[in-house]
Motif scaffolding. Structure first.
Motif, PDB file in Angstrom:
ATOM      1  N   MET A  37       0.823  -1.205   0.000  1.00 55.91           N
ATOM      2  CA  MET A  37       0.000   0.000   0.000  1.00 55.91           C
ATOM      3  C   MET A  37       0.861   1.261   0.000  1.00 55.91           C
ATOM      4  SD  MET A  37      -3.389  -0.894   2.254  1.00 55.91           S
ATOM      5  CE  MET A  37      -2.636  -1.672   3.673  1.00 55.91           C
ATOM      6  N   ARG A  38       1.977   1.229   0.708  1.00 56.69           N
ATOM      7  CA  ARG A  38       2.874   2.381   0.715  1.00 56.69           C
ATOM      8  C   ARG A  38       3.450   2.621  -0.689  1.00 56.69           C
ATOM      9  NH1 ARG A  38       4.681   4.766   5.211  1.00 56.69           N
ATOM     10  NH2 ARG A  38       6.704   5.273   4.250  1.00 56.69           N
ATOM     11  N   LEU A  39       3.840   1.557  -1.367  1.00 53.25           N
ATOM     12  CA  LEU A  39       4.373   1.693  -2.721  1.00 53.25           C
ATOM     13  C   LEU A  39       3.306   2.197  -3.684  1.00 53.25           C
ATOM     14  CD1 LEU A  39       6.544  -1.549  -2.893  1.00 53.25           C
ATOM     15  CD2 LEU A  39       7.401   0.798  -2.883  1.00 53.25           C
ATOM     16  N   MET A  40       2.066   1.775  -3.480  1.00 59.65           N
ATOM     17  CA  MET A  40       0.981   2.276  -4.309  1.00 59.65           C
ATOM     18  C   MET A  40       0.747   3.762  -4.042  1.00 59.65           C
ATOM     19  SD  MET A  40      -1.701  -0.928  -4.115  1.00 59.65           S
ATOM     20  CE  MET A  40      -2.845  -0.223  -5.308  1.00 59.65           C
ATOM     21  N   GLY A  41       0.749   4.137  -2.777  1.00 61.29           N
ATOM     22  CA  GLY A  41       0.547   5.534  -2.430  1.00 61.29           C
ATOM     23  C   GLY A  41       1.650   6.439  -2.924  1.00 61.29           C
ATOM     24  N   ALA A  42       2.854   5.866  -3.069  1.00 59.21           N
ATOM     25  CA  ALA A  42       4.000   6.643  -3.553  1.00 59.21           C
ATOM     26  C   ALA A  42       4.074   6.668  -5.073  1.00 59.21           C
ATOM     27  CB  ALA A  42       5.292   6.064  -2.985  1.00 59.21           C
ATOM     28  N   GLY A  43       3.160   5.990  -5.738  1.00 61.10           N
ATOM     29  CA  GLY A  43       3.143   5.988  -7.194  1.00 61.10           C
ATOM     30  C   GLY A  43       4.126   5.036  -7.829  1.00 61.10           C
ATOM     31  N   ASP A  77      -3.685   7.001   7.096  1.00 60.07           N
ATOM     32  CA  ASP A  77      -3.029   7.999   6.245  1.00 60.07           C
ATOM     33  C   ASP A  77      -2.402   7.330   5.027  1.00 60.07           C
ATOM     34  OD1 ASP A  77      -3.732  10.093   7.864  1.00 60.07           O
ATOM     35  OD2 ASP A  77      -1.821  10.146   8.957  1.00 60.07           O
ATOM     36  N   GLU A  78      -1.852   6.142   5.229  1.00 62.83           N
ATOM     37  CA  GLU A  78      -1.256   5.413   4.108  1.00 62.83           C
ATOM     38  C   GLU A  78      -2.334   4.977   3.119  1.00 62.83           C
ATOM     39  OE1 GLU A  78       2.652   3.612   6.471  1.00 62.83           O
ATOM     40  OE2 GLU A  78       0.765   2.493   6.453  1.00 62.83           O
ATOM     41  N   VAL A  79      -3.477   4.554   3.634  1.00 60.00           N
ATOM     42  CA  VAL A  79      -4.583   4.157   2.760  1.00 60.00           C
ATOM     43  C   VAL A  79      -5.090   5.357   1.975  1.00 60.00           C
ATOM     44  CG1 VAL A  79      -6.908   3.183   2.660  1.00 60.00           C
ATOM     45  CG2 VAL A  79      -5.253   2.295   4.322  1.00 60.00           C
TER      46      VAL A  79
END
Length: 313
Positions: A208-214, A230-232
């Motif tokens: 999820m962190r990698l997704m949020g970071a693009g 916040d990460e979600v």
């Protein structure tokens, strides 16, 4: 008095080990031990490893739960994802050598004439060899799991010691490890390679962190742990997230799962959330396959992930 550990982390809690013959290769990526599963692993010569002749436009980044890349179950799953999707699966040691299982794990199995194939995929090259030698149990409230040796540093850990271990693997430590792996993937397979991510427990947070970071757009998380809202919330337009959760999970209780769904509704991501009755935390990677409910849930979560990647990656 120290609170008891969750079975996911408690060294006295037995965990089932699926029988099988992993076919991937361990290589070093910037000093990070990494298991690579390749769709044509059996066709490689002995002096090749799966990245030696990359001709793939897509790869899967597989992030494990706390047992790490030497858990046979994780390796078998990586192999099957590679086989089903016909693309490489990259599974790095995000714990920098401090995963729950040692490298030389030797699983033991119960003696029985009956064999339950570890996967329903009859096209899997090792289908007949991958089975848990025990009869199927229906409507069982407990699973007869099988003990394995834990690394010495893990034994006799109390809650406080686990928290110290967990603190050593927070984003400030883990993110740079994954950044190196992602960089290697792009150098090896090309800057335009599409990266899908699948994470189990601890690894789910970092997908999820990698997704949020693009970094990646398509992800699947199984009973994810320790992530924040916040990460979600950072997941945005164009991202695709599938969640496969357990009915009973004190790391991801239904209140947090429902809050996660509420937050996802406020984002522009495409998402799904599936919960399996009769399951507990870890079912999709450490479930006892002799328990019918667990077995069906594990198979469904695997097929769901394959379908998700086929549709969106």
């Amino acid at each position: 008095m120290t609170e008891s550990l969750h079975p996911c982390c408690d060294p006295s809690s037995p965990s089932p080990i699926w029988e099988g013959n992993p076919t991937g290769t361990i290589i070093s990526i910037c000093g990070i031990e990494t298991y690579i599963a390749h769709p044509n692993a059996r066709d490689l010569s002995s002096d090749q490893h799966p990245s030696s002749n990359p001709k793939h436009e897509k790869v899967i980044l597989f992030l494990t739960e706390g047992h790490g890349i030497y858990l046979p179950n994780a390796q078998l799953l990586a192999d099957s994802f590679a086989h089903q999707l016909s693309i490489p699966v990259i599974m790095p040691d995000q714990f920098a050598g401090q995963a729950r299982l040692p490298k030389d794990i030797v699983p033991s199995f119960p003696s029985s004439h009956a064999t339950v194939p570890w996967t329903e995929d009859k096209d899997d090259p090792n289908y007949e060899l991958r089975g848990l030698k025990a009869p199927v149990k229906e409507n069982s409230e407990t699973s007869d799991a099988y003990r394995f040796e834990k690394p010495p540093w893990w034994k006799k850990q109390a809650e406080g010691e686990f928290e110290k271990w967990k603190a050593r693997h927070e984003p400030i430590v883990t993110d740079p490890i994954l950044e190196k792996v992602v960089g290697w993937i792009r150098e090896t397979y090309g800057e335009d390679v599409k990266i899908g991510g699948i994470g189990y427990c601890f690894g789910g947070r970092y997908i999820m962190r990698l997704m949020g970071a693009g970094v990646i757009d398509v992800g699947v998380v199984n009973h994810p742990s320790f992530y924040t809202m916040d990460e979600v919330a950072k997941l945005g337009n164009g991202t695709r997230l599938a969640i496969f959760a357990a009915e009973k999970d004190d790391i991801l209780p239904k209140e947090k799962r429902r809050e996660t769904e509420d937050v996802l509704e406020g984002t522009e991501t495409t998402w799904r959330s599936t919960v399996y009755s009769g399951t507990e935390h870890g079912f999709s990677v450490r479930g006892d396959l002799t328990v019918k409910e667990v077995r069906l849930a594990k198979e469904s979560a695997f097929r769901g992930a394959v379908q998700w990647f086929r549709e969106w990656l």
